[in-house]
Design an enzyme around this catalytic site. Sequence first.
Site, PDB file in Angstrom:
ATOM      1  N   ASP A  16       0.423  -0.968  -0.161  1.00 19.46           N
ATOM      2  CA  ASP A  16      -0.170  -0.082   0.187  1.00 19.46           C
ATOM      3  C   ASP A  16       1.256   1.049  -0.405  1.00 19.46           C
ATOM      4  O   ASP A  16      -0.192   2.066  -0.510  1.00 19.46           O
ATOM      5  CB  ASP A  16      -1.011   0.258   1.201  1.00 19.46           C
ATOM      6  CG  ASP A  16      -0.285  -0.088   2.554  1.00 19.46           C
ATOM      7  OD1 ASP A  16       0.696  -0.008   2.618  1.00 19.46           O
ATOM      8  OD2 ASP A  16      -0.923   0.368   3.659  1.00 19.46           O
ATOM      9  N   ASN A 162      -5.698  -3.673  14.127  1.00 17.45           N
ATOM     10  CA  ASN A 162      -4.895  -5.236  13.234  1.00 17.45           C
ATOM     11  C   ASN A 162      -4.172  -6.094  13.784  1.00 17.45           C
ATOM     12  O   ASN A 162      -3.478  -6.673  13.150  1.00 17.45           O
ATOM     13  CB  ASN A 162      -4.886  -4.561  11.203  1.00 17.45           C
ATOM     14  CG  ASN A 162      -3.856  -3.451  11.790  1.00 17.45           C
ATOM     15  OD1 ASN A 162      -3.475  -3.258  12.659  1.00 17.45           O
ATOM     16  ND2 ASN A 162      -3.745  -2.369  10.635  1.00 17.45           N
ATOM     17  N   GLU A 168      -3.313  -0.361  16.104  1.00 15.67           N
ATOM     18  CA  GLU A 168      -3.517  -0.301  14.516  1.00 15.67           C
ATOM     19  C   GLU A 168      -1.755  -0.611  14.151  1.00 15.67           C
ATOM     20  O   GLU A 168      -1.118  -0.539  15.272  1.00 15.67           O
ATOM     21  CB  GLU A 168      -3.967   0.945  13.474  1.00 15.67           C
ATOM     22  CG  GLU A 168      -3.364   0.685  12.606  1.00 15.67           C
ATOM     23  CD  GLU A 168      -2.213   1.456  12.082  1.00 15.67           C
ATOM     24  OE1 GLU A 168      -1.284   0.820  11.067  1.00 15.67           O
ATOM     25  OE2 GLU A 168      -1.928   1.751  12.732  1.00 15.67           O
ATOM     26  N   ASN A 170       1.129   0.729  13.057  1.00 18.05           N
ATOM     27  CA  ASN A 170       1.582   2.127  12.793  1.00 18.05           C
ATOM     28  C   ASN A 170       2.201   2.908  13.880  1.00 18.05           C
ATOM     29  O   ASN A 170       3.263   2.848  14.211  1.00 18.05           O
ATOM     30  CB  ASN A 170       0.950   2.980  11.813  1.00 18.05           C
ATOM     31  CG  ASN A 170       1.502   3.038  10.140  1.00 18.05           C
ATOM     32  OD1 ASN A 170       2.386   1.411   9.739  1.00 18.05           O
ATOM     33  ND2 ASN A 170       1.109   3.222   9.197  1.00 18.05           N
ATOM     34  N   HIS A 244      -5.095   1.505   2.620  1.00 15.33           N
ATOM     35  CA  HIS A 244      -4.569   2.350   3.863  1.00 15.33           C
ATOM     36  C   HIS A 244      -3.568   3.337   3.396  1.00 15.33           C
ATOM     37  O   HIS A 244      -4.312   4.921   3.464  1.00 15.33           O
ATOM     38  CB  HIS A 244      -3.578   1.265   5.059  1.00 15.33           C
ATOM     39  CG  HIS A 244      -4.455   0.428   5.109  1.00 15.33           C
ATOM     40  ND1 HIS A 244      -5.456   0.556   6.528  1.00 15.33           N
ATOM     41  CD2 HIS A 244      -4.454  -0.943   4.759  1.00 15.33           C
ATOM     42  CE1 HIS A 244      -5.368  -0.820   6.500  1.00 15.33           C
ATOM     43  NE2 HIS A 244      -4.934  -1.761   5.656  1.00 15.33           N
ATOM     44  N   ASP A 245      -2.327   3.547   2.769  1.00 15.93           N
ATOM     45  CA  ASP A 245      -2.095   4.456   2.577  1.00 15.93           C
ATOM     46  C   ASP A 245      -2.002   5.797   1.080  1.00 15.93           C
ATOM     47  O   ASP A 245      -2.126   6.634   1.581  1.00 15.93           O
ATOM     48  CB  ASP A 245      -0.554   3.628   3.079  1.00 15.93           C
ATOM     49  CG  ASP A 245       0.399   2.893   3.656  1.00 15.93           C
ATOM     50  OD1 ASP A 245      -0.576   3.404   4.793  1.00 15.93           O
ATOM     51  OD2 ASP A 245       1.306   2.498   3.590  1.00 15.93           O
TER      52      ASP A 245
END
Length: 332
Positions: A16, A162, A168, A170, A244-245
Amino acid sequence: MNAPLPLLMDCDTGVDDALALLYLAGTPGADLRGVTTVAGNTSAAQAATNTLQVLELAGRTDIPVAAGAATPLTGAEPEYATHVHGDNGIGNIQLPPPTAEIDRRDAVQLIIDTAYEAGGDLHILATAPLTNLAHALEREPRLPELVRHVTVMGGAVHHPGNVGPRAEANIGNDPEAAERVIAAGWEVTIVPLDVTMRERLTPAHQDRLRAHGTPLSRFAADALDVYFDFHERIVFPFRASACHDPLAAAMAVGELTPVLAPQLHVTVDTTQGPARGELVADTRGMYRGYPRTAEANARVLLETDGTFPDRLVERLTTMATAGTAPSSGARS
Protein backbone atom coordinates in the site's frame (compact mmCIF):
# COMPACT_ATOMS: atom_id res chain seq x y z
CA MET A 1 -3.03 28.07 -9.83
CA ASN A 2 -1.66 27.08 -6.42
CA ALA A 3 1.95 25.98 -6.17
CA PRO A 4 2.47 22.22 -5.70
CA LEU A 5 2.48 21.09 -2.07
CA PRO A 6 6.01 20.43 -0.71
CA LEU A 7 5.78 16.90 0.69
CA LEU A 8 7.99 14.33 2.38
CA MET A 9 6.75 10.75 2.81
CA ASP A 10 7.96 8.60 5.70
CA CYS A 11 7.07 4.98 4.99
CA ASP A 12 7.90 1.27 5.31
CA THR A 13 7.33 0.45 1.67
CA GLY A 14 4.94 -2.43 1.48
CA VAL A 15 2.22 -2.87 -1.12
CA ASP A 16 0.00 0.00 0.00
CA ASP A 17 2.95 2.37 0.53
CA ALA A 18 4.04 1.57 -3.03
CA LEU A 19 0.59 2.45 -4.36
CA ALA A 20 0.69 5.70 -2.37
CA LEU A 21 4.11 6.55 -3.80
CA LEU A 22 2.87 5.98 -7.33
CA TYR A 23 -0.25 8.03 -6.64
CA LEU A 24 1.83 10.95 -5.34
CA ALA A 25 4.28 10.70 -8.24
CA GLY A 26 1.34 11.23 -10.60
CA THR A 27 -0.34 14.01 -8.61
CA PRO A 28 0.25 17.46 -10.15
CA GLY A 29 -0.47 19.17 -6.85
CA ALA A 30 2.23 17.22 -4.97
CA ASP A 31 5.91 18.17 -4.93
CA LEU A 32 7.44 15.02 -3.44
CA ARG A 33 10.79 16.25 -2.15
CA GLY A 34 11.98 13.21 -0.27
CA VAL A 35 11.10 9.77 1.02
CA THR A 36 12.37 8.25 4.26
CA THR A 37 11.98 4.66 5.36
CA VAL A 38 11.64 2.86 8.67
CA ALA A 39 11.26 -0.71 9.87
CA GLY A 40 7.67 -1.89 9.71
CA ASN A 41 6.25 -3.89 6.83
CA THR A 42 9.84 -4.81 6.04
CA SER A 43 13.27 -3.59 7.11
CA ALA A 44 14.17 0.07 6.66
CA ALA A 45 16.89 -0.92 4.17
CA GLN A 46 14.57 -3.13 2.11
CA ALA A 47 11.91 -0.42 2.19
CA ALA A 48 14.43 2.08 0.81
CA THR A 49 15.32 -0.24 -2.06
CA ASN A 50 11.64 -0.87 -2.73
CA THR A 51 11.02 2.87 -2.77
CA LEU A 52 13.76 3.53 -5.31
CA GLN A 53 12.40 0.77 -7.54
CA VAL A 54 8.83 2.02 -7.34
CA LEU A 55 9.81 5.63 -7.99
CA GLU A 56 11.85 4.49 -10.99
CA LEU A 57 8.71 2.90 -12.45
CA ALA A 58 7.16 6.37 -12.23
CA GLY A 59 10.22 8.02 -13.79
CA ARG A 60 11.11 9.82 -10.54
CA THR A 61 14.73 8.94 -9.89
CA ASP A 62 15.26 12.56 -8.85
CA ILE A 63 13.60 12.14 -5.44
CA PRO A 64 16.07 11.49 -2.58
CA VAL A 65 15.39 8.35 -0.55
CA ALA A 66 17.01 7.79 2.85
CA ALA A 67 16.86 4.78 5.16
CA GLY A 68 16.08 5.31 8.83
CA ALA A 69 15.34 3.52 12.08
CA ALA A 70 15.85 -0.25 12.07
CA THR A 71 14.09 -0.74 15.42
CA PRO A 72 11.40 1.04 17.47
CA LEU A 73 12.43 3.46 20.24
CA THR A 74 12.50 0.63 22.79
CA GLY A 75 15.14 -1.20 20.72
CA ALA A 76 12.92 -4.27 20.45
CA GLU A 77 13.36 -6.54 17.45
CA PRO A 78 10.76 -5.54 14.83
CA GLU A 79 8.27 -8.06 13.49
CA TYR A 80 7.96 -7.54 9.74
CA ALA A 81 4.61 -8.00 8.00
CA THR A 82 5.85 -10.41 5.35
CA HIS A 83 2.62 -12.42 5.73
CA VAL A 84 0.75 -9.34 4.51
CA HIS A 85 3.10 -7.77 1.96
CA GLY A 86 5.28 -10.65 0.78
CA ASP A 87 8.87 -11.53 1.58
CA ASN A 88 10.26 -8.39 -0.07
CA GLY A 89 7.44 -6.05 0.99
CA ILE A 90 6.09 -5.42 -2.51
CA GLY A 91 4.09 -8.56 -3.12
CA ASN A 92 7.15 -10.69 -4.05
CA ILE A 93 7.40 -8.81 -7.36
CA GLN A 94 11.01 -8.68 -8.52
CA LEU A 95 11.65 -5.26 -10.05
CA PRO A 96 14.96 -4.41 -11.74
CA PRO A 97 17.70 -3.05 -9.46
CA PRO A 98 17.28 0.72 -9.09
CA THR A 99 19.63 3.01 -10.98
CA ALA A 100 19.44 5.66 -8.24
CA GLU A 101 21.24 5.17 -4.94
CA ILE A 102 20.03 5.53 -1.37
CA ASP A 103 20.85 9.00 -0.04
CA ARG A 104 23.97 9.19 2.12
CA ARG A 105 22.07 11.07 4.80
CA ASP A 106 20.06 9.14 7.33
CA ALA A 107 16.29 9.53 7.31
CA VAL A 108 16.29 11.94 10.25
CA GLN A 109 18.69 14.32 8.53
CA LEU A 110 16.74 14.20 5.27
CA ILE A 111 13.56 15.09 7.19
CA ILE A 112 15.26 18.04 8.89
CA ASP A 113 17.04 19.28 5.76
CA THR A 114 13.85 19.08 3.70
CA ALA A 115 11.91 20.97 6.37
CA TYR A 116 14.46 23.81 6.33
CA GLU A 117 14.59 23.90 2.53
CA ALA A 118 10.79 24.17 2.33
CA GLY A 119 10.81 27.32 4.44
CA GLY A 120 8.00 26.29 6.77
CA ASP A 121 5.71 24.90 4.06
CA LEU A 122 6.62 21.22 4.27
CA HIS A 123 3.87 18.65 4.74
CA ILE A 124 4.88 15.23 6.09
CA LEU A 125 2.93 12.09 5.20
CA ALA A 126 3.71 9.25 7.61
CA THR A 127 2.47 5.80 6.58
CA ALA A 128 4.64 3.71 8.91
CA PRO A 129 5.73 3.49 12.55
CA LEU A 130 6.62 7.02 13.65
CA THR A 131 10.15 6.22 14.85
CA ASN A 132 11.94 8.45 12.33
CA LEU A 133 9.80 11.45 13.22
CA ALA A 134 10.37 10.89 16.93
CA HIS A 135 14.13 10.82 16.35
CA ALA A 136 13.87 13.93 14.18
CA LEU A 137 12.06 15.80 16.97
CA GLU A 138 14.87 14.87 19.32
CA ARG A 139 17.62 15.98 16.92
CA GLU A 140 15.83 19.21 15.92
CA PRO A 141 13.43 20.40 18.65
CA ARG A 142 12.30 23.26 16.36
CA LEU A 143 10.92 20.82 13.80
CA PRO A 144 7.24 21.53 14.64
CA GLU A 145 7.86 25.18 13.78
CA LEU A 146 9.35 24.17 10.41
CA VAL A 147 6.59 21.78 9.30
CA ARG A 148 3.19 23.05 8.24
CA HIS A 149 1.25 19.79 8.68
CA VAL A 150 1.68 16.09 9.44
CA THR A 151 -0.73 13.45 8.09
CA VAL A 152 -0.50 10.08 9.82
CA MET A 153 -2.01 6.85 8.52
CA GLY A 154 -2.56 4.99 11.74
CA GLY A 155 -4.69 4.07 14.69
CA ALA A 156 -8.26 2.95 15.16
CA VAL A 157 -10.96 4.97 16.88
CA HIS A 158 -14.26 3.06 16.73
CA HIS A 159 -12.78 0.30 14.58
CA PRO A 160 -10.90 -2.75 15.95
CA GLY A 161 -7.14 -2.86 15.62
CA ASN A 162 -5.18 -5.02 13.20
CA VAL A 163 -2.22 -6.05 15.40
CA GLY A 164 -4.27 -6.29 18.57
CA PRO A 165 -7.82 -5.77 19.75
CA ARG A 166 -7.36 -1.99 19.68
CA ALA A 167 -3.88 -1.42 18.22
CA GLU A 168 -3.20 -0.61 14.56
CA ALA A 169 0.22 -1.55 13.15
CA ASN A 170 1.79 1.87 12.57
CA ILE A 171 0.92 3.09 16.06
CA GLY A 172 1.21 -0.30 17.76
CA ASN A 173 4.68 -1.09 16.42
CA ASP A 174 6.15 1.96 18.19
CA PRO A 175 3.67 3.48 20.66
CA GLU A 176 6.31 5.63 22.34
CA ALA A 177 7.24 7.26 19.03
CA ALA A 178 3.59 7.82 18.13
CA GLU A 179 2.88 9.46 21.47
CA ARG A 180 5.81 11.87 21.03
CA VAL A 181 4.84 12.77 17.47
CA ILE A 182 1.18 13.38 18.24
CA ALA A 183 2.05 15.48 21.30
CA ALA A 184 4.71 17.57 19.51
CA GLY A 185 2.47 20.59 18.98
CA TRP A 186 2.30 20.67 15.19
CA GLU A 187 -0.88 20.37 13.13
CA VAL A 188 -1.79 16.70 12.76
CA THR A 189 -4.37 14.82 10.71
CA ILE A 190 -4.90 11.14 11.50
CA VAL A 191 -6.29 8.70 8.92
CA PRO A 192 -7.28 5.58 10.92
CA LEU A 193 -8.62 2.14 10.12
CA ASP A 194 -12.14 3.53 10.54
CA VAL A 195 -11.89 4.88 6.99
CA THR A 196 -9.09 2.91 5.33
CA MET A 197 -10.80 -0.42 5.94
CA ARG A 198 -13.96 0.82 4.23
CA GLU A 199 -12.20 2.16 1.12
CA ARG A 200 -11.46 -1.14 -0.64
CA LEU A 201 -9.55 -2.20 -3.70
CA THR A 202 -11.27 -5.10 -5.47
CA PRO A 203 -10.48 -7.60 -8.24
CA ALA A 204 -12.28 -5.24 -10.63
CA HIS A 205 -9.74 -2.52 -9.80
CA GLN A 206 -6.93 -5.03 -10.25
CA ASP A 207 -8.29 -6.07 -13.64
CA ARG A 208 -8.39 -2.43 -14.78
CA LEU A 209 -4.77 -1.94 -13.73
CA ARG A 210 -3.61 -5.12 -15.43
CA ALA A 211 -5.53 -4.39 -18.64
CA HIS A 212 -3.94 -0.95 -18.90
CA GLY A 213 -0.69 -2.74 -19.66
CA THR A 214 2.02 -0.26 -18.66
CA PRO A 215 4.93 -1.42 -16.46
CA LEU A 216 3.58 0.77 -13.67
CA SER A 217 -0.01 -0.47 -13.82
CA ARG A 218 1.03 -4.11 -14.21
CA PHE A 219 3.27 -3.83 -11.16
CA ALA A 220 0.39 -2.35 -9.13
CA ALA A 221 -1.94 -5.13 -10.27
CA ASP A 222 0.53 -7.95 -9.63
CA ALA A 223 1.58 -6.64 -6.20
CA LEU A 224 -2.06 -6.73 -5.11
CA ASP A 225 -2.21 -10.53 -5.46
CA VAL A 226 -0.37 -11.19 -2.17
CA TYR A 227 -2.21 -8.33 -0.48
CA PHE A 228 -5.59 -9.71 -1.59
CA ASP A 229 -4.56 -13.20 -0.45
CA PHE A 230 -3.94 -11.96 3.09
CA HIS A 231 -7.15 -9.96 3.33
CA GLU A 232 -9.27 -12.79 1.94
CA ARG A 233 -7.66 -15.29 4.32
CA ILE A 234 -7.76 -13.18 7.50
CA VAL A 235 -9.89 -10.03 7.15
CA PHE A 236 -12.75 -10.06 4.65
CA PRO A 237 -15.05 -12.91 3.57
CA PHE A 238 -14.32 -11.90 -0.02
CA ARG A 239 -11.33 -10.99 -2.18
CA ALA A 240 -10.34 -7.33 -1.68
CA SER A 241 -7.93 -5.20 0.32
CA ALA A 242 -8.01 -2.10 2.46
CA CYS A 243 -6.75 1.13 0.92
CA HIS A 244 -4.65 2.40 3.83
CA ASP A 245 -1.73 4.51 2.63
CA PRO A 246 -3.10 5.83 -0.68
CA LEU A 247 -6.12 7.22 1.19
CA ALA A 248 -3.82 9.05 3.59
CA ALA A 249 -1.81 10.35 0.63
CA ALA A 250 -4.96 11.77 -0.95
CA MET A 251 -5.87 13.41 2.35
CA ALA A 252 -2.39 14.92 2.67
CA VAL A 253 -2.49 16.57 -0.76
CA GLY A 254 -6.08 17.81 -0.49
CA GLU A 255 -7.63 15.40 -2.98
CA LEU A 256 -10.00 13.82 -0.47
CA THR A 257 -13.09 15.57 0.88
CA PRO A 258 -13.93 14.11 4.30
CA VAL A 259 -17.50 13.30 5.22
CA LEU A 260 -16.59 13.47 8.93
CA ALA A 261 -13.27 14.67 10.35
CA PRO A 262 -13.62 16.21 13.81
CA GLN A 263 -10.90 17.82 15.89
CA LEU A 264 -10.28 15.52 18.86
CA HIS A 265 -7.92 15.08 21.77
CA VAL A 266 -5.73 12.08 20.98
CA THR A 267 -3.14 10.18 23.00
CA VAL A 268 -1.46 6.76 22.69
CA ASP A 269 -1.44 3.97 25.26
CA THR A 270 2.23 3.24 26.00
CA THR A 271 1.63 0.88 28.92
CA GLN A 272 2.59 -2.77 28.83
CA GLY A 273 -1.02 -3.95 29.22
CA PRO A 274 -3.49 -5.34 26.69
CA ALA A 275 -4.29 -1.87 25.31
CA ARG A 276 -0.66 -1.05 24.43
CA GLY A 277 -0.53 0.78 21.11
CA GLU A 278 -4.13 1.95 21.18
CA LEU A 279 -4.87 5.38 19.72
CA VAL A 280 -7.04 6.88 22.45
CA ALA A 281 -9.34 9.49 20.91
CA ASP A 282 -11.84 11.41 23.02
CA THR A 283 -15.07 10.93 21.08
CA ARG A 284 -17.46 11.71 23.91
CA GLY A 285 -18.93 14.57 21.88
CA MET A 286 -20.12 12.32 19.06
CA TYR A 287 -23.83 12.85 19.82
CA ARG A 288 -23.38 16.63 19.81
CA GLY A 289 -21.57 16.75 16.45
CA TYR A 290 -18.06 16.52 17.93
CA PRO A 291 -17.71 20.10 19.23
CA ARG A 292 -14.06 21.15 19.29
CA THR A 293 -12.59 21.35 22.77
CA ALA A 294 -9.60 23.29 24.03
CA GLU A 295 -7.70 20.02 24.42
CA ALA A 296 -8.13 18.93 20.78
CA ASN A 297 -4.76 18.21 19.18
CA ALA A 298 -5.55 16.33 15.95
CA ARG A 299 -8.02 16.18 13.13
CA VAL A 300 -9.25 12.58 12.86
CA LEU A 301 -10.83 11.27 9.66
CA LEU A 302 -13.83 9.13 10.64
CA GLU A 303 -15.91 8.89 7.48
CA THR A 304 -15.32 9.11 3.71
CA ASP A 305 -17.55 8.47 0.73
CA GLY A 306 -15.98 5.14 -0.32
CA THR A 307 -15.08 6.21 -3.87
CA PHE A 308 -11.35 6.78 -3.55
CA PRO A 309 -10.14 3.40 -4.95
CA ASP A 310 -11.75 4.26 -8.29
CA ARG A 311 -9.86 7.54 -8.36
CA LEU A 312 -6.62 5.83 -7.35
CA VAL A 313 -6.88 3.40 -10.26
CA GLU A 314 -7.74 6.25 -12.60
CA ARG A 315 -4.60 8.10 -11.51
CA LEU A 316 -2.37 5.08 -11.93
CA THR A 317 -3.75 4.32 -15.39
CA THR A 318 -3.34 7.86 -16.70
CA MET A 319 0.26 8.39 -15.58
CA ALA A 320 3.15 8.55 -17.96
CA THR A 321 5.42 5.66 -16.99
CA ALA A 322 9.06 4.74 -17.16
CA GLY A 323 11.11 1.70 -16.29
CA THR A 324 10.94 -1.94 -17.19
CA ALA A 325 8.06 -4.29 -16.55
CA PRO A 326 8.61 -7.12 -14.06
CA SER A 327 9.81 -10.21 -15.84
CA SER A 328 7.51 -13.17 -16.32
CA GLY A 329 7.44 -15.46 -13.32
CA ALA A 330 8.42 -12.48 -11.18
CA ARG A 331 6.71 -13.73 -8.03
CA SER A 332 8.98 -15.71 -5.78
